[in-house]
Design a protein around this motif. Structure first.
Motif, mmCIF file in Angstrom:
data_model
loop_
_atom_site.group_PDB
_atom_site.id
_atom_site.type_symbol
_atom_site.label_atom_id
_atom_site.label_comp_id
_atom_site.label_asym_id
_atom_site.label_seq_id
_atom_site.Cartn_x
_atom_site.Cartn_y
_atom_site.Cartn_z
ATOM 1 N N THR A 293 -8.286 -59.752 -8.511
ATOM 2 C CA THR A 293 -8.859 -58.475 -8.094
ATOM 3 C C THR A 293 -8.444 -58.172 -6.660
ATOM 4 O OG1 THR A 293 -10.753 -58.723 -9.564
ATOM 5 C CG2 THR A 293 -11.011 -57.234 -7.692
ATOM 6 N N ASN A 294 -7.958 -56.952 -6.430
ATOM 7 C CA ASN A 294 -7.507 -56.607 -5.082
ATOM 8 C C ASN A 294 -7.581 -55.104 -4.843
ATOM 9 O OD1 ASN A 294 -4.537 -55.315 -5.327
ATOM 10 N ND2 ASN A 294 -4.793 -56.891 -6.905
ATOM 11 N N VAL A 295 -7.525 -54.748 -3.575
ATOM 12 C CA VAL A 295 -7.411 -53.336 -3.193
ATOM 13 C C VAL A 295 -6.262 -53.218 -2.202
ATOM 14 C CG1 VAL A 295 -9.216 -53.614 -1.422
ATOM 15 C CG2 VAL A 295 -8.564 -51.326 -2.180
ATOM 16 N N GLN A 296 -5.408 -52.232 -2.439
ATOM 17 C CA GLN A 296 -4.263 -51.973 -1.562
ATOM 18 C C GLN A 296 -4.460 -50.607 -0.899
ATOM 19 O OE1 GLN A 296 -1.010 -52.380 -4.428
ATOM 20 N NE2 GLN A 296 -0.530 -54.397 -3.592
ATOM 21 N N ILE A 297 -4.413 -50.615 0.424
ATOM 22 C CA ILE A 297 -4.593 -49.383 1.188
ATOM 23 C C ILE A 297 -3.294 -49.093 1.921
ATOM 24 C CG2 ILE A 297 -5.992 -48.191 2.923
ATOM 25 C CD1 ILE A 297 -7.235 -51.474 1.549
ATOM 26 N N THR A 298 -2.634 -48.004 1.560
ATOM 27 C CA THR A 298 -1.360 -47.637 2.163
ATOM 28 C C THR A 298 -1.553 -46.415 3.041
ATOM 29 O OG1 THR A 298 -0.117 -48.512 0.281
ATOM 30 C CG2 THR A 298 1.022 -46.935 1.696
ATOM 31 N N GLY A 299 -0.937 -46.465 4.239
ATOM 32 C CA GLY A 299 -1.075 -45.334 5.138
ATOM 33 C C GLY A 299 -0.021 -45.323 6.218
ATOM 34 N N PHE A 311 -6.358 -56.544 0.267
ATOM 35 C CA PHE A 311 -7.526 -57.419 0.315
ATOM 36 C C PHE A 311 -7.737 -57.967 -1.088
ATOM 37 C CE2 PHE A 311 -12.274 -57.736 -0.111
ATOM 38 C CZ PHE A 311 -12.436 -58.840 0.717
ATOM 39 N N THR A 312 -7.646 -59.282 -1.240
ATOM 40 C CA THR A 312 -7.710 -59.918 -2.556
ATOM 41 C C THR A 312 -8.929 -60.821 -2.653
ATOM 42 O OG1 THR A 312 -5.296 -59.910 -2.683
ATOM 43 C CG2 THR A 312 -6.464 -61.347 -4.231
ATOM 44 N N LEU A 313 -9.688 -60.681 -3.716
ATOM 45 C CA LEU A 313 -10.844 -61.541 -3.947
ATOM 46 C C LEU A 313 -10.390 -62.873 -4.543
ATOM 47 C CD1 LEU A 313 -13.442 -59.044 -5.485
ATOM 48 C CD2 LEU A 313 -12.898 -59.489 -3.089
#
Length: 357
Positions: A293-299, A311-313
């Motif tokens: 499980t992860n969230v990727q924030i691109t900017g 951010f990976t759990l």
């Protein structure tokens, strides 16, 4: 305490106010135990009792399911309650603290003294959580509510109740599970590196040994699949769910889900909801996660660089740990707000959770 070197920069009334707030928060965390109730006693509700068991700052005192409720002001025993529910189908049979009732939430609210409730309820139908919120408002109860809602449309319904919740003296924390919740909050923090957020991509992997331990959660996931709706998934019998899972070999692959991470990040001013996507894989026959499980924030940074934070759990953390842990962290944060007279609706992207010791 406020740094003495800063005193000359601050007006005296502000110094006094800040000192009082710090003292209040310190007393809150060290001397007061929060009495917690859990609404819904399926897989998530039962896991929540186990999460609370070793905590010193929260005591589990109340629970309700479809057929009854239980209340003990000094605390309920998770093992006994779970065994009773498994054997007899309702926590209302818990001797001597249980009561059978067809109006369990209403009756519990009239009976129990509880600081805050975790709404571990299935949002089936999609209006259910808003209906429960209205029940709390109508009862005159004041305190903190936390949910782990998934759907954007369900959160939109709660937004319409914002004024009523505030007037009722209720501090309501919505979307405070894993996703929405933990991963949404991580995205909100990670976004600070950027001048502009281009995308937030949440990908989850869930592994459970037996789907029947989380029947409502699995039905909510099925409702996101092509060809299904919330009402259709709710109407499926256990045998029909089992047959469907046989067809998929126990795997549910979910893409472009209607997940409230989007509206929560939009409300927090991070990015527009069309830049947020959520999907994942659920294995209903294996406790091992099918993917991390992860969230990727691109900017884009202020220097014009395009970058991605990830951010990976940890794979060892279960769905229950990643949902219930944050939910109680937000419940503690909500109590801090409530005791300072701050009521209304808040999301996991607006408020930082407080760690429950």
């Amino acid at each position: 305490m406020i740094d003495e070197n800063l005193y000359f920069l601050l007006p005296q009334p502000l110094i006094i106010e800040k000192e009082n707030q710090l003292q209040e928060i310190s007393q809150m965390s060290s001397h007061q135990t929060m009495k917690v109730g859990i609404l819904g006693f399926g897989g998530l509700g039962q896991a929540a009792t186990k999460v609370l068991a070793p905590k010193q700052e929260m005591t589990w005192v109340a629970a309700a399911d479809l057929k009854g409720y239980a209340y003990c002001e000094t605390g309920l025993n998770p093992q006994t309650a779970i065994a009773t529910y498994g054997q007899q189908g309702s926590i209302g049979y818990l001797d001597p603290y249980g009561t059978l009732s067809n109006h369990s939430i209403k009756d519990l609210l009239e009976t129990a003294k509880v600081d805050g409730y975790f709404l571990a309820l299935p949002n089936l139908p999609n209006t259910f959580m808003a209906d429960v919120a209205r029940q709390f408002i109508a009862s005159g109860w004041k305190g903190v509510l936390v949910d782990a809602l998934k759907r954007t449309s369900a959160v939109e319904q709660l937004l319409q109740l914002q004024g009523d919740l505030q007037a009722a003296g209720i501090t309501y924390m919505t979307g405070c599970g894993a996703t929405p919740g933990l991963l949404t909050a991580a995205a909100a923090v990670a976004a600070q590196s950027y001048h502009e957020v281009h995308s937030v991509k949440i990908t989850f992997g869930v592994g459970i040994a037996n789907w029947e331990a989380y029947r409502a959660t699995i039905r909510e996931d099925i409702a996101h699949l092509p060809g299904f709706t919330v009402d259709k998934a709710k109407a499926m019998s256990d045998a029909e769910v089992e047959a469907f899972l046989d067809q998929t070999k126990g795997i549910l692959t979910l893409e472009n889900m209607e997940h409230a991470d989007d509206i929560m990040l939009e409300l927090a001013g991070i990015c527009s909801r069309d830049r947020v996507t959520v999907g994942g894989v659920v294995d209903t026959r294996n406790p091992k996660k099918p993917l991390s499980t992860n969230v990727q924030i691109t900017g884009r940074t202020f220097e014009g660089k395009i970058s991605t934070h990830t951010f990976t759990l940890g794979d060892e953390t279960s769905m229950a740990a990643n949902v219930c842990g944050p939910a109680f962290g937000y419940l503690k944060a909500g109590l801090s707000l409530h005791r300072r007279g701050i009521h209304g609706l808040f999301t996991a992207a607006e408020i930082m959770p407080h760690f429950v010791r």
